[in-house]
Design a protein around this motif. Sequence first.
Motif, mmCIF file in Angstrom:
data_model
loop_
_atom_site.group_PDB
_atom_site.id
_atom_site.type_symbol
_atom_site.label_atom_id
_atom_site.label_comp_id
_atom_site.label_asym_id
_atom_site.label_seq_id
_atom_site.Cartn_x
_atom_site.Cartn_y
_atom_site.Cartn_z
ATOM 1 N N PHE A 121 13.043 37.231 6.187
ATOM 2 C CA PHE A 121 13.266 38.681 6.196
ATOM 3 C C PHE A 121 12.032 39.409 5.685
ATOM 4 O O PHE A 121 11.622 40.427 6.239
ATOM 5 C CB PHE A 121 14.482 39.038 5.329
ATOM 6 N N LEU A 147 18.161 36.522 15.405
ATOM 7 C CA LEU A 147 18.350 36.974 16.790
ATOM 8 C C LEU A 147 17.135 37.760 17.276
ATOM 9 O O LEU A 147 16.713 37.636 18.432
ATOM 10 C CB LEU A 147 19.608 37.847 16.879
ATOM 11 N N LEU A 148 16.550 38.573 16.389
ATOM 12 C CA LEU A 148 15.387 39.369 16.772
ATOM 13 C C LEU A 148 14.172 38.489 17.057
ATOM 14 O O LEU A 148 13.391 38.778 17.972
ATOM 15 C CB LEU A 148 15.037 40.369 15.670
ATOM 16 N N PRO A 181 17.819 39.020 11.818
ATOM 17 C CA PRO A 181 16.404 38.624 11.957
ATOM 18 C C PRO A 181 16.219 37.406 12.862
ATOM 19 O O PRO A 181 15.289 37.352 13.666
ATOM 20 C CB PRO A 181 15.980 38.303 10.515
ATOM 21 N N MET A 211 18.942 30.663 -0.231
ATOM 22 C CA MET A 211 18.195 31.565 0.662
ATOM 23 C C MET A 211 16.775 31.018 0.816
ATOM 24 O O MET A 211 15.794 31.603 0.348
ATOM 25 C CB MET A 211 18.180 32.975 0.087
ATOM 26 N N PHE A 260 22.638 40.943 7.855
ATOM 27 C CA PHE A 260 21.461 41.818 7.889
ATOM 28 C C PHE A 260 20.168 41.083 7.541
ATOM 29 O O PHE A 260 19.130 41.318 8.169
ATOM 30 C CB PHE A 260 21.633 42.980 6.893
ATOM 31 N N LEU A 261 20.235 40.216 6.538
ATOM 32 C CA LEU A 261 18.997 39.646 5.984
ATOM 33 C C LEU A 261 18.584 38.338 6.643
ATOM 34 O O LEU A 261 17.460 37.886 6.457
ATOM 35 C CB LEU A 261 19.147 39.430 4.470
ATOM 36 N N THR A 309 24.737 45.715 1.654
ATOM 37 C CA THR A 309 23.461 44.988 1.736
ATOM 38 C C THR A 309 22.363 45.672 0.930
ATOM 39 O O THR A 309 21.518 45.004 0.328
ATOM 40 C CB THR A 309 23.038 44.861 3.210
ATOM 41 N N ALA A 332 26.045 44.494 12.015
ATOM 42 C CA ALA A 332 24.632 44.621 11.623
ATOM 43 C C ALA A 332 23.776 44.985 12.843
ATOM 44 O O ALA A 332 22.831 45.783 12.734
ATOM 45 C CB ALA A 332 24.149 43.320 10.988
ATOM 46 N N LEU A 333 24.111 44.429 14.005
ATOM 47 C CA LEU A 333 23.365 44.784 15.219
ATOM 48 C C LEU A 333 23.574 46.254 15.580
ATOM 49 O O LEU A 333 22.645 46.929 16.028
ATOM 50 C CB LEU A 333 23.800 43.890 16.393
ATOM 51 N N ARG A 340 28.382 39.560 4.891
ATOM 52 C CA ARG A 340 27.868 40.856 5.335
ATOM 53 C C ARG A 340 26.370 40.966 5.056
ATOM 54 O O ARG A 340 25.595 41.387 5.917
ATOM 55 C CB ARG A 340 28.623 41.967 4.602
ATOM 56 N N VAL A 341 25.966 40.569 3.871
ATOM 57 C CA VAL A 341 24.561 40.676 3.477
ATOM 58 C C VAL A 341 23.668 39.771 4.349
ATOM 59 O O VAL A 341 22.610 40.201 4.826
ATOM 60 C CB VAL A 341 24.403 40.348 1.972
#
Lengths: 256, 256
Positions: free
Chosen positions: B216, A190-191, A188, A121, A183-184, B205, A244-245, A179-180
């Motif tokens: 993040f 894409l945003l 982010p 990460m 979100f993490l 998550t 997540a979206l 899955r995690v």
Amino acid sequence: MRSRHGRRVAIVGLGLIGGSLARALKAAGWRVVGHDRGPVLRAALRARAIDEAAASVDEAVADVDVIVLAASPTTNRRFLPLAARAAPPRAVLTDVGSVKRAICAEARRRSLTRFVGGHPMAGRETSGFAASTPDLFRGRRWILTPDRGTNPAALRRLRGLVRDVGARPIVMAPGEHDRVVAFLSHVPQLLAWALLEAARSDRVTSRRLDVAGPAFRDMTRLAKSPRPLWREILAENRGEVRAALAALRRAMRRPV
Amino acid sequence: MRSRHGRRVAIVGLGLIGGSLARALKAAGWRVVGHDRGPVLRAALRARAIDEAAASVDEAVADVDVIVLAASPTTNRRFLPLAARAAPPRAVLTDVGSVKRAICAEARRRSLTRFVGGHPMAGRETSGFAASTPDLFRGRRWILTPDRGTNPAALRRLRGLVRDVGARPIVMAPGEHDRVVAFLSHVPQLLAWALLEAARSDRVTSRRLDVAGPAFRDMTRLAKSPRPLWREILAENRGEVRAALAALRRAMRRPV
């Protein structure tokens, strides 16, 4: 020359992650064999990020203790059976891709019990070998995703490698990982693109981007990330990213 | 004691922005009169962030050259006529709020030609006097929003104040400002909250937030911002924020 302590590693793909890993493992006393396209290999040799340059995956993995697949997700999946076939029986395999379900399923299908999926990460918006740095992983989490079939000794050795570069190993199932990170990391990403694109698409704001404060810059920093790589990542993790979206849209509708 | 060079300032509200401005102007040689609630005033005196503590807006502005309204947007609008009435004729007025159309319209309605709206692009997720720091504005843009009625001398003096704290003044119309900050500040704030909330709302998550990488954390840093203040900001700029959110949604639908 073969290390006596099982610390000879092949790294296939010397971009930001593979290149940084090569530098970090070298610094930790590993002997590093690298494989990538010619110009990247030459740059890595010049920078002393690798000890040996291999012209093919077969050659890279022929006499190593650990193999790290550090190309894009699709390429890693393609290289996995080739690397496993050419590697000595003692070698354990891992990858550093951002999606784990697909490559772990591939390993299971091929009964590769000495493969353990991995994901440091420690991303960055820069890319390529030129952006690599030996301290990229220091203090970061490094997710390892064994499943029921995984050889425990393989997991143990990869934990050691992760610690050698200053990262902190953490174990998750491949599906939990995907899955995690939706979100993490994936949402982010894409945003960051959407936020910058929205600001640029507005005819008034697009002329005033220079007044942005530090928060906007932090939130759009990732927009420089390489799109071709991200297209692969998002396609591989499509289902989790969609969920997540949807959660994000629900959160946006809640009052402040 | 009155400065000979017109460098006596009243700051009404000594939170993150007002407190930092007090410290920065003191360091630049201004004499600073502060007004806030008693405990904040006492802390500001103890920290030598202000030279004098005023028990009321009237008292704070009685003998100054510049008045800075640094409370929340609604409070600033309420204080504007009070401060203008009690201030000496030489004094110019400004504010540091995140929305400019409403307060500038208020000034115009009252023919306050010596008011110029202002907004330093130097936010932070921390808040309150305890978070204030003299270098908050260094190198940042500071938007000033005069309109047709504004006295040019008032704008000139505020440019000087902005430069004194190391910021770079930039002039925009109030409406242009509100549109630009909807994209560059208000929507990013909403996204930071929504992103963190989405991750926390997912049962898998939410147990793994500690594996988040630096991206993040950068993107959710703003989630610590004070909600009551932001409720006011978002309500005052509702129209522009809605338009910016619509642009964001369009951008999210575009392929990567």
